[in-house]
Design a protein around this motif. Structure first.
Motif, mmCIF file in Angstrom:
data_model
loop_
_atom_site.group_PDB
_atom_site.id
_atom_site.type_symbol
_atom_site.label_atom_id
_atom_site.label_comp_id
_atom_site.label_asym_id
_atom_site.label_seq_id
_atom_site.Cartn_x
_atom_site.Cartn_y
_atom_site.Cartn_z
ATOM 1 N N LEU A 52 0.829 -1.206 0.000
ATOM 2 C CA LEU A 52 0.000 0.000 0.000
ATOM 3 C C LEU A 52 0.863 1.254 0.000
ATOM 4 O O LEU A 52 0.566 2.213 -0.716
ATOM 5 C CB LEU A 52 -0.948 -0.003 1.210
ATOM 6 C CG LEU A 52 -1.842 1.220 1.369
ATOM 7 C CD1 LEU A 52 -2.763 1.390 0.161
ATOM 8 C CD2 LEU A 52 -2.661 1.114 2.660
ATOM 9 N N GLY A 53 1.920 1.266 0.771
ATOM 10 C CA GLY A 53 2.824 2.421 0.801
ATOM 11 C C GLY A 53 3.405 2.716 -0.571
ATOM 12 O O GLY A 53 3.393 3.864 -1.039
ATOM 13 N N TRP A 54 3.906 1.674 -1.227
ATOM 14 C CA TRP A 54 4.463 1.862 -2.569
ATOM 15 C C TRP A 54 3.380 2.272 -3.557
ATOM 16 O O TRP A 54 3.603 3.102 -4.440
ATOM 17 C CB TRP A 54 5.164 0.589 -3.041
ATOM 18 C CG TRP A 54 6.472 0.334 -2.352
ATOM 19 C CD1 TRP A 54 6.744 -0.649 -1.446
ATOM 20 C CD2 TRP A 54 7.688 1.075 -2.503
ATOM 21 N NE1 TRP A 54 8.054 -0.568 -1.036
ATOM 22 C CE2 TRP A 54 8.659 0.483 -1.674
ATOM 23 C CE3 TRP A 54 8.053 2.178 -3.278
ATOM 24 C CZ2 TRP A 54 9.969 0.961 -1.590
ATOM 25 C CZ3 TRP A 54 9.355 2.657 -3.189
ATOM 26 C CH2 TRP A 54 10.295 2.045 -2.357
ATOM 27 N N GLN A 55 2.183 1.687 -3.420
ATOM 28 C CA GLN A 55 1.083 2.021 -4.322
ATOM 29 C C GLN A 55 0.682 3.495 -4.166
ATOM 30 O O GLN A 55 0.459 4.192 -5.155
ATOM 31 C CB GLN A 55 -0.109 1.114 -4.050
ATOM 32 C CG GLN A 55 -1.255 1.315 -4.997
ATOM 33 C CD GLN A 55 -2.390 0.333 -4.760
ATOM 34 O OE1 GLN A 55 -2.371 -0.454 -3.827
ATOM 35 N NE2 GLN A 55 -3.394 0.394 -5.609
ATOM 36 N N LEU A 56 0.597 3.958 -2.932
ATOM 37 C CA LEU A 56 0.267 5.364 -2.702
ATOM 38 C C LEU A 56 1.349 6.276 -3.275
ATOM 39 O O LEU A 56 1.048 7.342 -3.822
ATOM 40 C CB LEU A 56 0.058 5.638 -1.212
ATOM 41 C CG LEU A 56 -1.227 5.086 -0.612
ATOM 42 C CD1 LEU A 56 -1.217 5.245 0.910
ATOM 43 C CD2 LEU A 56 -2.445 5.777 -1.209
ATOM 44 N N ALA A 57 2.606 5.866 -3.163
ATOM 45 C CA ALA A 57 3.706 6.660 -3.719
ATOM 46 C C ALA A 57 3.590 6.754 -5.244
ATOM 47 O O ALA A 57 3.972 7.768 -5.835
ATOM 48 C CB ALA A 57 5.047 6.064 -3.317
ATOM 49 N N ALA A 58 3.063 5.711 -5.871
ATOM 50 C CA ALA A 58 2.853 5.741 -7.321
ATOM 51 C C ALA A 58 1.650 6.598 -7.686
ATOM 52 O O ALA A 58 1.648 7.277 -8.713
ATOM 53 C CB ALA A 58 2.660 4.323 -7.852
ATOM 54 N N MET A 59 0.628 6.573 -6.847
ATOM 55 C CA MET A 59 -0.602 7.313 -7.138
ATOM 56 C C MET A 59 -0.489 8.794 -6.817
ATOM 57 O O MET A 59 -1.222 9.606 -7.388
ATOM 58 C CB MET A 59 -1.763 6.716 -6.342
ATOM 59 C CG MET A 59 -2.090 5.292 -6.753
ATOM 60 S SD MET A 59 -3.289 4.536 -5.644
ATOM 61 C CE MET A 59 -4.787 5.301 -6.240
ATOM 62 N N LYS A 60 0.398 9.153 -5.897
ATOM 63 C CA LYS A 60 0.539 10.540 -5.464
ATOM 64 C C LYS A 60 2.010 10.970 -5.523
ATOM 65 O O LYS A 60 2.624 11.273 -4.502
ATOM 66 C CB LYS A 60 -0.002 10.699 -4.040
ATOM 67 C CG LYS A 60 -1.507 10.502 -3.937
ATOM 68 C CD LYS A 60 -1.968 10.703 -2.496
ATOM 69 C CE LYS A 60 -3.449 10.792 -2.392
ATOM 70 N NZ LYS A 60 -4.020 12.079 -2.761
ATOM 71 N N PRO A 61 2.589 10.968 -6.728
ATOM 72 C CA PRO A 61 4.004 11.338 -6.834
ATOM 73 C C PRO A 61 4.226 12.810 -6.486
ATOM 74 O O PRO A 61 3.349 13.651 -6.707
ATOM 75 C CB PRO A 61 4.327 11.070 -8.305
ATOM 76 C CG PRO A 61 3.026 11.176 -9.012
ATOM 77 C CD PRO A 61 1.982 10.708 -8.025
ATOM 78 N N SER A 62 5.399 13.089 -5.932
ATOM 79 C CA SER A 62 5.773 14.465 -5.587
ATOM 80 C C SER A 62 7.266 14.478 -5.291
ATOM 81 O O SER A 62 7.854 13.423 -5.002
ATOM 82 C CB SER A 62 4.992 14.953 -4.371
ATOM 83 O OG SER A 62 5.416 14.262 -3.201
#
Length: 139
Positions: A52-62
């Protein structure tokens, strides 16, 4: 904020579906991903939280998330712990955050795991190098 509590303090205690629901709800908001939430999820020791952490990082790049990803991948390499980050969600996060410096790690992941996400990320980050590698592999 409720999301931060759900994804930091409760990452270990929530049932799988509760954690995933909290993550998907967070992803649907305009809030940027907190690097602290990302790190907490991938450090939790729970495979589902790590994904989930990696998935969120892909969905909300910054830029702050990209920096946190680079720190985590550097840690993994320096600790000879690359296996811990070799999941398709990591490849997606690297691609979404445009971390071209992680190309070699993606190639290593592709060779070790064979998941399509590693190849897609390699192509997105450096199409010429990927094409050259494929050409050499078929010679």
């Amino acid at each position: 904020m409720l999301f931060r509590s759900a994804l930091t303090k409760n990452a270990l205690s929530y049932e799988h579906h509760q954690l995933l629901n909290a993550g998907h709800l967070y992803a649907s908001t305009p809030l940027p991903l907190s690097p602290k939430i990302f790190q907490n999820l991938i450090d939790s020791g729970r495979p589902i939280a790590k994904q989930l952490g990696w998935q969120l990082a892909a969905m909300k790049p910054s830029p702050p998330v990209a920096s946190q990803i680079e720190q985590e991948l550097t840690r993994a390499v320096s600790d000879s712990d690359e296996e811990s980050v070799m999941i398709p969600q990591m490849a997606n996060a690297v691609r979404a955050n445009r971390l071209k410096g992680e190309y070699t790690l993606l190639r290593q992941g592709l060779l070790a795991k064979g998941d399509e996400e590693f190849a897609v990320a390699m192509i997105a980050l450096d199409p010429k190098a990927t094409s050259d590698e494929i050409g050499r592999a078929h010679v």
